[in-house]
Every structure is written in C-alpha cells, then in structure tokens.
Write a protein that holds these residues in place. Sequence first.
Motif, PDB file in Angstrom:
ATOM      1  N   TYR B 452       0.884  -1.404  -0.039  1.00  0.00           N
ATOM      2  CA  TYR B 452       0.149   0.030   0.074  1.00  0.00           C
ATOM      3  C   TYR B 452       0.902   1.225  -0.073  1.00  0.00           C
ATOM      4  O   TYR B 452       0.473   2.328  -0.574  1.00  0.00           O
ATOM      5  CB  TYR B 452      -0.802  -0.040   1.254  1.00  0.00           C
ATOM      6  N   ASN B 453       1.958   1.378   0.700  1.00  0.00           N
ATOM      7  CA  ASN B 453       2.717   2.497   0.701  1.00  0.00           C
ATOM      8  C   ASN B 453       3.558   2.917  -0.535  1.00  0.00           C
ATOM      9  O   ASN B 453       3.694   3.832  -0.995  1.00  0.00           O
ATOM     10  CB  ASN B 453       3.890   2.336   1.748  1.00  0.00           C
ATOM     11  N   ILE B 454       3.695   1.627  -1.392  1.00  0.00           N
ATOM     12  CA  ILE B 454       4.215   1.833  -2.684  1.00  0.00           C
ATOM     13  C   ILE B 454       3.218   2.302  -3.762  1.00  0.00           C
ATOM     14  O   ILE B 454       3.523   3.151  -4.187  1.00  0.00           O
ATOM     15  CB  ILE B 454       5.032   0.804  -3.092  1.00  0.00           C
ATOM     16  N   PHE B 455       2.091   1.634  -3.667  1.00  0.00           N
ATOM     17  CA  PHE B 455       1.106   1.815  -4.878  1.00  0.00           C
ATOM     18  C   PHE B 455      -0.190   2.623  -4.478  1.00  0.00           C
ATOM     19  O   PHE B 455      -0.819   2.973  -5.440  1.00  0.00           O
ATOM     20  CB  PHE B 455       0.896   0.506  -5.483  1.00  0.00           C
ATOM     21  N   TRP B 456      -0.368   2.698  -3.475  1.00  0.00           N
ATOM     22  CA  TRP B 456      -1.651   3.344  -2.850  1.00  0.00           C
ATOM     23  C   TRP B 456      -1.085   4.638  -2.010  1.00  0.00           C
ATOM     24  O   TRP B 456      -0.108   4.815  -2.256  1.00  0.00           O
ATOM     25  CB  TRP B 456      -2.446   2.562  -2.128  1.00  0.00           C
ATOM     26  N   GLY B 457      -1.952   4.918  -1.320  1.00  0.00           N
ATOM     27  CA  GLY B 457      -1.787   6.096  -0.218  1.00  0.00           C
ATOM     28  C   GLY B 457      -1.480   7.592  -1.039  1.00  0.00           C
ATOM     29  O   GLY B 457      -1.621   7.314  -2.080  1.00  0.00           O
ATOM     30  N   GLU B 458      -0.629   8.387  -0.093  1.00  0.00           N
ATOM     31  CA  GLU B 458      -0.406   9.633  -0.873  1.00  0.00           C
ATOM     32  C   GLU B 458       0.398   9.595  -1.872  1.00  0.00           C
ATOM     33  O   GLU B 458       1.554   9.155  -1.722  1.00  0.00           O
ATOM     34  CB  GLU B 458      -0.434  10.581   0.530  1.00  0.00           C
ATOM     35  N   GLU B 459       0.328  10.521  -2.995  1.00  0.00           N
ATOM     36  CA  GLU B 459       1.152  10.444  -4.181  1.00  0.00           C
ATOM     37  C   GLU B 459       2.390  11.658  -3.832  1.00  0.00           C
ATOM     38  O   GLU B 459       2.001  12.585  -3.264  1.00  0.00           O
ATOM     39  CB  GLU B 459       0.342  10.737  -5.008  1.00  0.00           C
ATOM     40  N   HIS B 460       3.654  11.030  -3.963  1.00  0.00           N
ATOM     41  CA  HIS B 460       4.427  11.986  -3.504  1.00  0.00           C
ATOM     42  C   HIS B 460       4.712  12.694  -4.803  1.00  0.00           C
ATOM     43  O   HIS B 460       4.685  12.207  -5.985  1.00  0.00           O
ATOM     44  CB  HIS B 460       5.790  10.994  -3.293  1.00  0.00           C
ATOM     45  N   LYS B 461       5.382  13.930  -4.697  1.00  0.00           N
ATOM     46  CA  LYS B 461       5.648  14.819  -5.777  1.00  0.00           C
ATOM     47  C   LYS B 461       6.754  14.437  -6.238  1.00  0.00           C
ATOM     48  O   LYS B 461       7.878  14.312  -5.710  1.00  0.00           O
ATOM     49  CB  LYS B 461       5.613  16.343  -5.230  1.00  0.00           C
ATOM     50  N   HIS B 462       6.963  13.891  -7.683  1.00  0.00           N
ATOM     51  CA  HIS B 462       8.051  13.391  -8.421  1.00  0.00           C
ATOM     52  C   HIS B 462       8.774  14.433  -9.139  1.00  0.00           C
ATOM     53  O   HIS B 462       7.871  15.375  -9.605  1.00  0.00           O
ATOM     54  CB  HIS B 462       8.025  12.142  -9.178  1.00  0.00           C
ATOM     55  N   GLU B 463      10.099  14.330  -9.358  1.00  0.00           N
ATOM     56  CA  GLU B 463      10.677  15.359 -10.026  1.00  0.00           C
ATOM     57  C   GLU B 463      10.414  15.424 -11.654  1.00  0.00           C
ATOM     58  O   GLU B 463      10.082  15.975 -12.391  1.00  0.00           O
ATOM     59  CB  GLU B 463      12.207  15.381 -10.196  1.00  0.00           C
TER      60      GLU B 463
END
Lengths: 113, 635
Positions: B452-463
């Motif tokens: 879940y941490n990788i594929f779900w959850g809050e989206e991290h801002k990617h460069e």
Amino acid sequence: MYELIINFLEGPVPMEAYLIVSSIMFFAGIYGFIARKNLMMMLISIELMLNAADLNFAVFNRYLYPEQPEGMFFTLFGIAIAACETAVAIAIIINIYRNLQDVDVEELNQLKG
Amino acid sequence: MQYTLVILLLPLLSFLLIGLLDSKLKPSLAGNLGTLSLAIIAALSYYCAFDYFTADRVNGVFQPVIMQMEWLRFSDSLHIDLGLLLDPISVMMLVVITTVSLMVHIYSLGYMKGETGFQRYYAFLSLFTFSMLGLVVATNIFQMYIFWELVGVSSYLLIGFYYTKPEAVAASKKAFIVTRFADLFFLIGILILSFYTQTFDFATLTAGNSNILSETAGATFLGASVLTWALALIFIGGAGKSAMFPLHVWLPDAMEGPTPVSALIHAATMVVAGVYLVARLFPVYFFYSPEVLAGIAVVGAFTSLYAAVVACVQTDIKRVLAFSTISQIGFMMVSLGASGFEGHEGLGYMASMFHLFTHAMFKALLFLGAGAIIHAVHSNEMSHMGGLRKYMPITHATFLIACLAIAGIFPLSGFFSKDEILAAVFHFCPILGVVMSFIAGLTAFYMFRLYYNIFWGEEHKHEHQPHEAPKLMTFPLIFLAAVTVVAGFIPFGHFVTADGMLYDIHIDMTVALSSTVVALIGIALATLMYRKPTQIPATLAKSSPGLYKAAMKRFYIDEFYLFVTKRVIFNCISRPLAWFDRHVIDATMDGLATITQQASVKIRGLQSGQLQRYVLVFLIGVLLAAAIAIIVYLA
C-alpha cells in the motif's frame, strides 16, 4: 772498524745490502703512495714498490738458488706487467684530467654514493 | 547424464571470458553473452530435471546419479573428490537457480544499462551462478565447502559492486566477515565429522544404515556426542549463510548491492544454502542428533518472529524485503527442524523444500519489482513513493501477486508451501504451530503495508513522472508471476521427500483455513492502516514508543555487535595485543635496527672512499701482523 769497511768493499756484495736498498725503495714507494695527492706521483710510487719487489726476486734467486732461473723470469714478468699497467694507468689519468682538469685524488669522488 | 557437466562449466567459461576481456567487450555483447549462456544452462537444467524425474524409481526411490573423480588423496579411506551428485533436491535446486538467475540476467540488461562496470557485473553474475550450481551438485561436504566459500566471495563482489559508495563497501565487508565467521564453525564441523567418520561423501554419510556414524556416536565431548557437536557446528555455518539469528546482521546491509543482485543472491539462492545444507545432511541430523534438529527449529522460529516484527516498521523497501527473506528462511528452517523421516512424518522436509522453491520465485519477483520501482522513483524510501499503481500497471500487478503469494492466499504458490509447513509444525509442537501462524499473519501485514505504501496512499511529488519499466525488465516480472501462480499445483511430494518415497500432498483443511484467516486479518489490518493516509500508524507508534524504536533499530543487534567488537574485543584483546606487538615485538626489532644504525654511524668514517687512507690502514695492519709474527717467532 776500518777492516770491516775494507772487507765490505773488497769482498763480494752481501745479500743484506741489496735487501736494504730494496726496502728503502719499497717504503719510499709506500710513503709516496700515501702522502702524495697527485695521481701521477702515486703511479710513480707504485712503480717504485714494484721495482723493489723485482729486485728482491732477482737477489733471492741469485743468492739462494743460483742454479735455478725462476726468480729471474719472475722479474722479467714483473717488468712486463709493470709496463702494461703503467700504460693503462696513464691512459686513465689522462682521461680523468681531460674530463675534470684535475688529478687530485681527494677530489675524485664523483662515483661515491 | 554427462551433459549436466555443461551446466556447471558454461557459467565458469562465461565468467572467464567476460571477466578477462572486461572492458574490451562491448557492454551489450557482454550482457548478451552472459544471458545466452544462462539461457542454455537453464534449458539444460529443465531437460535434466525432466530426464531425472521421468527415470524409473528403484524401490520407490529416485536413484541418485553420481559422477566424480578423485582430487586429493590423504589416505585410502579419506580423499576429496570433485563431481556431480544428482538427486531430487539438487535437481530441484538446479532448476530454481538457473530460472532465477536467467530472469535476473535478462532483467539486468535493462536495469543496469549504462552503468560503469556493466561487463564486470555480468562476469560476477556468471561467477556467482557457477559457484551456486557447484554448491548444490557437490558430491561431498568438502567440495560443498569450496563452492560455499566461492559463493561468499562472489556475493561480496556483487554487494560491493558500487565500490565508490562507502556504504556498499562497508556492507560487502560486513557480509563477508559475518559469513566467513560462521564458515569457520562449518569448517571445524567438517573436520570433526570427517575425522571420526573418515569420509566426506554425502552418499556414505546419509546412507541410513551406515555403521560409521553409529560408531562415532559413541565418542563424547562435554556431555554430547562428537557427532552432535559436528552437526551443530555445521549448522552454524549454514545459519551464517542463511542469515539466521544472531548471524543475520549482514543481510539487511547487503541491500546496498544492485537490486537484481539482491533478487538473485539475497532472496532466492545464496541465502537458502544453509537450508539446503541441512536438507542435504537431513538423515544424519534426524537419526543421530535429533536434539540439534530441535535446536534448528527453535532458532528458525525465533529468527522468523524477530525478522517479521522488524520488517513491520522498516521504511526502506529493500530492507523490508530483506527482513521478510530472513523470516521466510526461518520458516524453512523450522519446517526442517520439525520434520520426521518417513511417509507423513517427513512432511516438514518436503514442505521446507517446497517453500524454498516457491519462495525463490516470488521473492525474486518482489525484489525485481522493487528494482523497477526504485528505477522509476530513484529512491528506496517508502515516503518517496505512493500512488504508483497508475504509472506502473505491470509492476503493480506482479507485485500484488507476489504479495498475495507470500501472504499465503489460495491459489498462489505460497499458500500451498506455507500450509504444508504449518501443518508439519503443528504436528511437531502445537505451540510452535501457533507462533508460526502468528508470524504468517505478520508476514501478510508487513507485505501489504509495503504494497500500500508503494502503490496506494498519498502520492509523492516526483521530479519527473514515474513510468513503467522497459520490456526487458517487465518480462522477468511477468514470467516469475506466472510461475508463482502455477507453482503451487506442482505435485511436489512426487519429486522431493525426506525418504525419497512418493508422497501425495493433501491440504489439511483446519490448518489451511486458519492460516488463510490469519493472513486475511493481516491484509485487512494493513488495508485499514495504509490504504489511505491515516493517523493509525503514527498513533500506534506513539502508544508504545519503546517497542517501535527498538524494532526500528532492529532490536539493537547491530549495536550489540558493535559494542562487543569495538568496546570489548578491541579494548580488552586487540589493544593489549597491539600494545604488545608495538612495544615488545616491534621494539625488539627496532632496538636491533637502532643499534646497527648507531654502530654504522660510528664506523662510517672508515669507509671514506679515500684510497690513500685505506692503504695507510692496510699498512698499519700489515706492520702490526708482522710485529706479532716476529714476537711470536722470537718467543
């Protein structure tokens, strides 16, 4: 005393006389070799020592074993070697002089580590 | 079956070729060469497995095939051979190793593209594959030891592949030293065993009715038989390679290596060497020192629990997988320890090997998936991920399959093997069974926390936008996922069992249901906590800060080791020794040197180089000698 001198002069020359002469020559050579700083003079000193040795060969041969000629041959041999050696040594000394304008043995230390 | 020799020699050849030519080869050529040789030996291994398992059974047992030659002879009975031993477990391992290795080779073509030292990487991969294959087909324990060390070396080389990174260098050193430390015990165990039995041969050792062993069992040392000591020491060697507590410290750090390497070495192949070793000597363990076997079960269970708890709080995705690997290997060890020998009693052995097989596939899949993710977001930290399922559909699907498999959900392979293990453990000792079921639940929880941490959850801002990995990387994922889906239906008991007889796997419904329920609870908890950003994890962490921090710090095992080595060993042993070395041994030598030097300074003046001074000295010497001669002559 007088008689002694007359005997000495009139009789055959004793062996000791030759040995005294050769000893004087030899030590003169050693002194020259040690005391002189000039290569040429050292070479002459070496010749002096060599000749003293040659003289001893001749004298011992003459007085101790007159019937055998080995000592005489050795003397001739020594003279021949001395000649060759002198030629080589003088050639070296001349070369040193040409290169360094000096033949003082104490200054010749370029090869020292 | 002479062609099996090719399986062993081809990777060696490819290692020599790529390794020696190194930068003279074009990177793509080196990669293709390595992959091609792996493809050939994988095909040969499959053929070999087919060949071997379709041969006739004699007395209900597949006959081992042994090809060997004598290498070193010490006495008539004690000699070291080199050769190949094909029996059910080694053939099974051949298949596992070549499959995973081939997938890793293909995957690395994409993952390592453009790295400096690409050729070196492939050379080391070939070396590793060679050593691992040599290890599993070893005919005797000494040959196994040789390859065992080779595996250690190639693991060291691969962990330290990024040798400009200080952490990688430290990790490779740590891995090498810890496993080498364990191997010392292994070697002592081998020496004791061979001293008393006069043989290294697996075939002789494991023959059920061998007199050699019964005689040996008579000799005792400190209250236990010598054989028990030897077997316990050999197990310590296996525990080092298989990262059993307390020798597990190297494995999480080994994640500094390239991710495909972690998939190959630290998930699927090398770390199961210890399990394989125990399985190889299983009859000896079972018949001559069941107490060691029980010890193995306890060590395995404890390691499994410890690693599962730690895995729940780690934030580096590769470290979570590393601890999960330790935990799963613990499962295999428990299962071996709980196993009997014949028929249904031997279920644990079969289950352990089955789990080894399925775990290799889905754990390699998980690592390769993690590699694809790291490739996309350029970070190992969970907090830098989240919401990736939109960008990486294939990775997402395969990762999910692997997570479900490791959690033990029907009908994926992990369900079958884990179920067999639990059944065997319940049969051995119900309390241990409950513990292992709990760990299985924990496994489901932390794997889905990761998922879940990788594929779900809050989206991290990617460069820059994460994107799906290239085809070279997704193909191995899909392949391994397919294997994971179907592997559970392999009638494994028909191939590998403790006594070699045919065994039909039947699902124990109570165990299967209870373990599925436990796994579902774990998954549900993880879903509740991590699917959407919630405050539950933080609250939980705050409610027991001590436990959380301890688990985060892996229960201070590393700190303990550092304390023991740096404070205790360095201060109490190394420092006095160093002092003694410096001030007594070195000082003596230094003293001699000083005296010599002082003396030479004093007499240096004599060696002036002045010819005339030499002659003077010579003259004085001669005169003195003459004077002495005269005095003696006169006297």
